[in-house]
Design a protein around this motif. Structure first.
Motif, mmCIF file in Angstrom:
data_model
loop_
_atom_site.group_PDB
_atom_site.id
_atom_site.type_symbol
_atom_site.label_atom_id
_atom_site.label_comp_id
_atom_site.label_asym_id
_atom_site.label_seq_id
_atom_site.Cartn_x
_atom_site.Cartn_y
_atom_site.Cartn_z
ATOM 1 N N LYS A 57 -37.554 87.261 -13.413
ATOM 2 C CA LYS A 57 -36.173 87.148 -13.347
ATOM 3 C C LYS A 57 -35.778 85.698 -12.995
ATOM 4 O O LYS A 57 -34.964 85.129 -13.458
ATOM 5 C CB LYS A 57 -35.616 88.333 -12.572
ATOM 6 N N ASP A 58 -36.405 85.347 -12.005
ATOM 7 C CA ASP A 58 -36.039 84.013 -11.355
ATOM 8 C C ASP A 58 -36.289 82.836 -12.182
ATOM 9 O O ASP A 58 -35.719 82.005 -12.453
ATOM 10 C CB ASP A 58 -36.725 83.844 -9.901
ATOM 11 N N LYS A 59 -37.431 83.140 -12.885
ATOM 12 C CA LYS A 59 -37.985 82.051 -13.684
ATOM 13 C C LYS A 59 -37.110 81.688 -15.002
ATOM 14 O O LYS A 59 -36.583 80.757 -15.379
ATOM 15 C CB LYS A 59 -39.697 82.458 -14.351
ATOM 16 N N HIS A 60 -36.760 83.110 -15.364
ATOM 17 C CA HIS A 60 -35.832 83.011 -16.765
ATOM 18 C C HIS A 60 -34.573 82.307 -16.234
ATOM 19 O O HIS A 60 -33.947 81.656 -16.977
ATOM 20 C CB HIS A 60 -35.679 84.452 -17.127
ATOM 21 N N ALA A 61 -34.057 82.722 -14.929
ATOM 22 C CA ALA A 61 -32.761 82.214 -14.927
ATOM 23 C C ALA A 61 -32.735 80.514 -14.608
ATOM 24 O O ALA A 61 -31.776 79.743 -15.175
ATOM 25 C CB ALA A 61 -32.405 82.736 -13.304
ATOM 26 N N LYS A 62 -33.885 80.340 -13.898
ATOM 27 C CA LYS A 62 -34.128 78.583 -13.493
ATOM 28 C C LYS A 62 -34.200 77.972 -15.088
ATOM 29 O O LYS A 62 -33.634 76.763 -15.112
ATOM 30 C CB LYS A 62 -35.385 78.557 -12.739
ATOM 31 N N GLU A 63 -34.940 78.670 -15.837
ATOM 32 C CA GLU A 63 -35.291 77.873 -17.343
ATOM 33 C C GLU A 63 -33.941 77.583 -18.086
ATOM 34 O O GLU A 63 -33.611 76.868 -18.809
ATOM 35 C CB GLU A 63 -36.330 78.752 -18.047
ATOM 36 N N LEU A 64 -32.994 79.014 -17.757
ATOM 37 C CA LEU A 64 -31.698 78.815 -18.646
ATOM 38 C C LEU A 64 -30.805 77.729 -18.061
ATOM 39 O O LEU A 64 -30.152 77.002 -18.831
ATOM 40 C CB LEU A 64 -31.130 80.307 -18.541
ATOM 41 N N GLU A 65 -30.752 77.810 -16.801
ATOM 42 C CA GLU A 65 -30.172 76.627 -15.889
ATOM 43 C C GLU A 65 -30.632 75.304 -16.559
ATOM 44 O O GLU A 65 -29.653 74.355 -16.693
ATOM 45 C CB GLU A 65 -30.123 76.785 -14.379
ATOM 46 N N GLU A 66 -31.833 75.034 -16.418
ATOM 47 C CA GLU A 66 -32.412 73.676 -16.663
ATOM 48 C C GLU A 66 -32.096 73.328 -18.261
ATOM 49 O O GLU A 66 -31.726 72.138 -18.504
ATOM 50 C CB GLU A 66 -33.750 73.840 -16.552
ATOM 51 N N GLU A 106 -32.420 72.135 -7.270
ATOM 52 C CA GLU A 106 -33.431 72.005 -6.603
ATOM 53 C C GLU A 106 -33.667 72.317 -5.167
ATOM 54 O O GLU A 106 -34.448 72.616 -4.604
ATOM 55 C CB GLU A 106 -33.708 70.227 -6.620
ATOM 56 N N LYS A 107 -32.440 71.998 -4.432
ATOM 57 C CA LYS A 107 -32.217 72.331 -3.058
ATOM 58 C C LYS A 107 -32.245 73.889 -2.950
ATOM 59 O O LYS A 107 -33.124 74.367 -1.994
ATOM 60 C CB LYS A 107 -30.926 71.836 -2.446
ATOM 61 N N LYS A 108 -31.908 74.694 -3.905
ATOM 62 C CA LYS A 108 -31.807 76.094 -3.732
ATOM 63 C C LYS A 108 -33.199 76.470 -3.946
ATOM 64 O O LYS A 108 -33.739 77.381 -3.286
ATOM 65 C CB LYS A 108 -30.850 76.718 -4.594
ATOM 66 N N ALA A 109 -34.316 75.723 -4.660
ATOM 67 C CA ALA A 109 -35.281 76.410 -5.170
ATOM 68 C C ALA A 109 -36.222 75.853 -3.930
ATOM 69 O O ALA A 109 -37.226 76.801 -3.395
ATOM 70 C CB ALA A 109 -36.034 75.832 -6.335
ATOM 71 N N SER A 112 -35.556 78.238 -1.129
ATOM 72 C CA SER A 112 -36.348 79.723 -1.314
ATOM 73 C C SER A 112 -37.645 79.590 -1.003
ATOM 74 O O SER A 112 -38.454 80.655 -0.695
ATOM 75 C CB SER A 112 -36.028 80.139 -2.787
ATOM 76 N N LYS A 113 -38.323 78.463 -1.566
ATOM 77 C CA LYS A 113 -39.932 78.291 -1.253
ATOM 78 C C LYS A 113 -40.288 78.272 -0.056
ATOM 79 O O LYS A 113 -41.098 78.887 0.482
ATOM 80 C CB LYS A 113 -40.167 77.041 -1.965
ATOM 81 N N ARG A 114 -39.497 77.483 0.943
ATOM 82 C CA ARG A 114 -39.641 77.584 2.321
ATOM 83 C C ARG A 114 -39.414 79.031 3.044
ATOM 84 O O ARG A 114 -40.214 79.111 3.761
ATOM 85 C CB ARG A 114 -38.677 76.502 3.204
ATOM 86 N N ARG A 115 -38.559 79.570 2.484
ATOM 87 C CA ARG A 115 -38.508 81.097 3.123
ATOM 88 C C ARG A 115 -39.685 81.964 2.825
ATOM 89 O O ARG A 115 -40.129 82.579 3.663
ATOM 90 C CB ARG A 115 -37.024 81.675 2.346
ATOM 91 N N GLU A 116 -40.022 81.985 1.447
ATOM 92 C CA GLU A 116 -41.233 82.791 1.107
ATOM 93 C C GLU A 116 -42.323 82.112 1.714
ATOM 94 O O GLU A 116 -43.141 83.079 2.285
ATOM 95 C CB GLU A 116 -41.484 82.564 -0.282
#
Length: 292
Positions: A57-66, A106-109, A112-116
């Motif tokens: 779901k996150d991947k699809h949302a990111k690809e649509l935004e890009e 990019e900041k949001k991603a 999210s990566k740092r939290r994970e």
């Protein structure tokens, strides 16, 4: 941006649809791989499925935004070429907005990566702490008995291989995990009333005759062929079948005894681990502390 305005959007949606179908097929296969009575494995698979769904779901949302950003850049570039009346300032302003949006994404991603990563580190540290405490507790219990741990491979057949190891040491007969699986299955097959009331399926329902027979088949089959992992029921069956007292040392030092009425100066002593192995619950064998 509508489907008709830009064909890349249609292509991306088609790709997303295909990935969703592939994920659903993978989820179905994962669910079928879980043994009916393995609640722990079912919980692990459920967590894995939730993560797979969220990641997609996150991947699809990111690809649509890009794609949206790329489309906006195309509009700006087209405007620069076709509309001479549009000022450079207006074009630069639009490009700036796109750039800021990209930076936010990019900041949001990155956040999210740092939290994970932080959550993964915390979980790893907690798991290490639990495993260390468990190991020390079991080691202390074994020392009181003048015993030490004998490692058994964590391959899904550990319970049977651990008991086979000790029975082989207690006699001149060399036994294997497969021998112990067959022993447990045969005893449970002949004494269904002693076991079926205490076994349930994945939904917590008691096993009917058909499901009980299927369960017995999984007891007899090796783990690599879909065999059931061993537990209390199988330990009890083996204890009764070979008239041998079996004692299982728990992580908290407590000892669970099977074949309580069987008096023996030389019982089978196993250790049970919850956190020490990546696959989850595990059984090891023991030997005399004096053994090399």
């Amino acid at each position: 941006m509508s489907d008709s305005e830009d064909s890349p959007l249609q292509a991306l949606k088609a790709a997303h649809s295909k990935e969703k179908k592939e994920l659903q097929a993978k989820i179905t296969a994962l669910k079928k791989s879980v043994p009916n009575n393995d609640k722990k494995k079912k919980k692990e698979i459920t967590s894995e499925i939730e993560k797979l769904e969220k990641d997609l779901k996150d991947k699809h949302a990111k690809e649509l935004e890009e794609l949206e950003l790329k489309f906006e850049v195309k509009i700006n570039e087209a405007g620069d070429a076709k509309h001479d009346t549009q000022s450079n300032g207006e074009i630069e302003e639009k490009v700036s907005k796109v750039s800021k949006k990209q930076k936010r994404l990019e900041k949001k991603a990155a956040d999210s990566k740092r939290r994970e990563e932080a959550e993964a580190e915390d979980e790893a540290a907690a798991a290490t702490s639990r495993a260390t405490h468990e190991s020390e507790s079991i080691k202390e219990a074994l020392e009181k008995r003048n015993l030490k741990l004998y490692d058994i491979a964590p391959d899904g057949d550990c319970l049977y291989n651990a008991i086979a190891h000790q029975l082989s040491n207690h006699s001149k007969r060399i036994l294997s995990g497969a021998n112990l699986r067959a022993m447990a299955a045969d005893y449970m097959k002949k004494n269904p009333d002693e076991f079926s009331p205490f076994l349930t399926d994945a939904d917590g329902e008691m096993l009917n005759d058909k499901k009980y027979k299927e369960y017995i088949q999984k007891v007899e089959a090796p783990s690599a062929q879909g065999g059931e992992w061993g537990g209390d029921a199988e330990i009890r069956a083996i204890s009764c079948s070979c008239s041998k007292r079996i004692e299982v040392i728990q992580p908290n030092g407590q000892v669970i005894v099977f074949g309580e009425d069987l008096k023996s100066n030389d019982p089978i002593v196993l250790t049970y681990h919850r956190h020490a192995y990546a696959l989850g619950e595990h059984y090891n064998s023991t030997v005399s502390a004096a053994a090399n």
